[in-house]
Design an enzyme around this catalytic site. Structure first.
Site, mmCIF file in Angstrom:
data_model
loop_
_atom_site.group_PDB
_atom_site.id
_atom_site.type_symbol
_atom_site.label_atom_id
_atom_site.label_comp_id
_atom_site.label_asym_id
_atom_site.label_seq_id
_atom_site.Cartn_x
_atom_site.Cartn_y
_atom_site.Cartn_z
ATOM 1 C CD GLU A 101 33.697 36.716 33.747
ATOM 2 O OE1 GLU A 101 34.868 36.884 33.385
ATOM 3 O OE2 GLU A 101 33.083 37.537 34.479
ATOM 4 C CB CYS A 111 38.960 37.963 37.839
ATOM 5 S SG CYS A 111 37.379 37.591 38.623
ATOM 6 C CB CYS A 118 35.021 34.923 36.952
ATOM 7 S SG CYS A 118 34.232 36.472 37.444
ATOM 8 C CB SER A 120 49.498 71.765 32.771
ATOM 9 O OG SER A 120 48.387 71.089 33.327
#
Length: 360
Positions: free
Chosen positions: A56, A79, A89, A301
């Site tokens: 951004e 964020c 941002c 596994s």
């Protein structure tokens, strides 16, 4: 939510931009951003590497004209937290005067998860969420797995003959697949944050385990070596980008010798540690994806515990045969109905070799 075909088009560009950060942004997500004003694109950006500017902010910085009143398209919720190397941002978007944000999906990180959208809306910015969400989550599958399941995304890769054997009865496996297939497989390493192998694989093949594409950084090498049998001259110890899991059976002097070289060593109680314990240790170290390349027992596994998220299986048109020839190990299943069914499958060919990839 009102999303037009033009919105979808710009979000597709954002997703494509985001993918350019593959192999460089870990443990951050891959994010792309496009800024549009008066129906014309005026800027774009993407998160290039961990520690660098977020998409951004990169897009705002790259704008050729004033972004005041523009719309930003981004594949992940912007964020809003400060617990990171770069500024939030959301603050940059508000300061730039952007009037609308269209994003594909909410950020799974609990530090953001809806808070970024709420913050933007509180500032008077219109936010639309949900278009191309499936594509956005697929692109950042590792990031979503890490934050939602609290473990890294697990990817298994193996090469086998047409009858499913990964080595002959003597253990010979060089080479089952052709040069092109092997090259593609090695380039995959750079897409993931870590690569994991067991003792036998290193002792037998002395693999490099690095990204063959020099544009990508080498993944962290995760080595499972219960008795520290691997010599210090092995290629996996060429630098200290290594994490070793060992046990109390290991010689203490060898442990200290590795630590002196800057190699992180984790001493576990179990000689053969459960897969989930390993993943928890990787989670603590913010490793969001691990490429399990060998060997058969280690991969088995993870399969047994249903801890695999994606497979890359390479086939060669050869028949090995034999009861003692090696194939994917582990306990296996009792009934076909219990088998792992791969979704989102892709088929790729390399001459007379082919690869099937798919998610679980």
């Amino acid at each position: 939510m009102v999303i037009t075909q033009k919105d979808i088009g710009f979000l597709k560009i954002a997703l494509k931009l985001a993918s350019k950060g593959s192999g460089h942004t870990n443990p951050n997500p891959m994010v792309g951003a496009v800024i549009v004003k008066n129906n014309k694109e005026i800027a774009r950006g993407f998160h290039k590497k961990y520690g660098g500017l977020h998409a951004e902010i990169e897009a705002i910085k790259n704008a050729k004209t004033e972004v005041q009143g523009a719309t930003m398209y981004v594949n992940l919720e912007p964020c809003c937290h400060t617990n990171k190397q770069t500024p939030p941002c959301t603050e940059a978007i508000i300061s730039a005067g952007i009037k609308k944000v269209v994003c594909c999906t909410v950020d799974p990180n609990k530090n953001v998860s809806g808070k970024g959208i709420k913050f933007l809306r509180a500032a008077g910015i219109k936010v639309e969420v949900g278009a191309l969400a499936k594509e956005a989550k697929y692109l950042n599958a590792a990031f979503f797995c890490f934050h939602q399941k609290k473990r890294p995304l697990v990817i298994i890769k193996f090469a086998c003959s047409a009858d499913g054997k990964i080595a002959t009865k003597t253990g010979d496996s060089k080479w089952i697949t052709n040069t092109k297939a092997r090259g593609f497989a090695r380039n995959l390493r750079g897409e993931f944050q870590a690569i994991m192998v067991g003792t036998k694989t290193v002792l037998k093949d002395n693999p490099h385990l690095g990204a063959q594409d020099f544009k990508n950084r080498d993944p962290k090498r995760i080595i499972l070596d219960a008795k520290l049998e691997i010599g210090r001259r092995a290629k996996v110890y060429r630098d200290n980008n290594v994490l070793v899991f060992t046990s109390r059976l290991a010689d203490k002097q060898k442990i200290e010798s590795l630590k002196e070289k800057g190699v992180e060593v984790v001493v576990l109680k179990q000689v053969v540690p459960p897969a989930m314990i390993i993943l928890r240790e990787l989670y603590k170290r913010k490793i969001i994806s691990v490429f399990v390349e060998g060997g058969a027992e280690l991969q088995g596994s993870f399969v047994d515990k249903k801890l695999v998220d994606k497979f890359y299986i390479f086939y060669s048109p050869i028949i090995i045969g034999g009861k003692k020839a090696k194939s994917l190990s582990g306990e296996g299943i009792k009934k076909i109905i219990e088998a792992i069914y791969l979704k989102n499958t892709t088929l790729k060919t390399f001459g007379d070799n082919w690869m099937i990839s798919g998610t679980v």
